[in-house]
Design a protein around this motif. Structure first.
Motif, short mmCIF file in Angstrom:
data_model
loop_
_atom_site.label_atom_id
_atom_site.label_comp_id
_atom_site.label_asym_id
_atom_site.label_seq_id
_atom_site.Cartn_x
_atom_site.Cartn_y
_atom_site.Cartn_z
N UNK A 136 -37.61 -36.39 61.94
CA UNK A 136 -36.09 -36.93 60.70
C UNK A 136 -36.22 -38.29 61.67
N UNK A 137 -35.76 -39.39 60.62
CA UNK A 137 -36.74 -40.51 61.55
C UNK A 137 -35.96 -42.00 61.10
N UNK A 138 -35.07 -42.81 61.71
CA UNK A 138 -34.65 -44.13 61.45
C UNK A 138 -35.10 -45.42 61.77
N UNK B 115 -36.14 -38.25 55.99
CA UNK B 115 -37.12 -36.85 56.52
C UNK B 115 -37.94 -36.09 56.09
N UNK B 116 -39.01 -36.25 56.81
CA UNK B 116 -40.31 -36.04 56.07
C UNK B 116 -40.93 -37.28 55.58
N UNK B 117 -40.60 -38.63 55.54
CA UNK B 117 -41.50 -39.31 54.97
C UNK B 117 -41.29 -39.69 54.16
N UNK B 118 -39.43 -39.24 53.49
CA UNK B 118 -38.23 -38.95 52.12
C UNK B 118 -37.30 -39.60 52.28
N UNK B 119 -37.09 -40.76 52.35
CA UNK B 119 -34.90 -41.43 52.09
C UNK B 119 -34.64 -40.20 51.53
N UNK B 120 -33.76 -40.16 51.95
CA UNK B 120 -32.78 -39.38 51.78
C UNK B 120 -30.90 -40.03 51.50
N UNK B 121 -31.08 -41.45 52.63
CA UNK B 121 -30.03 -41.41 53.28
C UNK B 121 -30.04 -43.22 53.95
#
Length: 108
Positions: A22-24, A59-65
């Motif tokens: 999880x990355x910002x 999350x895991x390199x995929x944007x979701x938000x």
């Protein structure tokens, strides 16, 4: 979607959760931002000034938000420097003494 959607669900719904992966990404921090009344509750009075933080969550390199988070400037200024890059702002604000409704830090 990531293979482990349970972690993603936790990351979205729990302000204190920060599962691995999880990355910002901070896109912009804008000070002196007003908040429109439509973003406030019917009985809420706006603060004098806000800081708007635009973030992309992956999350895991995929944007979701994509999020625009408005924090009263007086509260934002009390937060540790660069905290928005490392964790959720809501969790940070709630953990600061005096910001939680009961005055106590919430349990994790």
């Amino acid at each position: 979607m990531p293979a482990v959607t349970g972690d993603l669900d936790l990351a979205i719904n729990n302000p204190f959760a920060a599962p691995k992966g999880f990355v910002f990404e901070i896109l912009k921090v804008r000070r002196g931002t007003p908040v429109s009344q439509e973003l406030l509750g019917p009985d809420d009075r706006p603060a004098d000034e806000y800081v708007c933080v635009r973030k992309l969550h992956t999350y895991s390199g995929e944007p979701f938000c994509y999020a625009e988070i408005y924090v009263p400037a007086r509260v934002f200024e009390t937060l540790p420097r660069d905290i928005a890059r490392n964790r959720k702002l809501l969790a940070t604000v709630l953990e600061e003494p005096g910001n939680h409704p009961s005055g106590a830090k919430p349990s994790h």
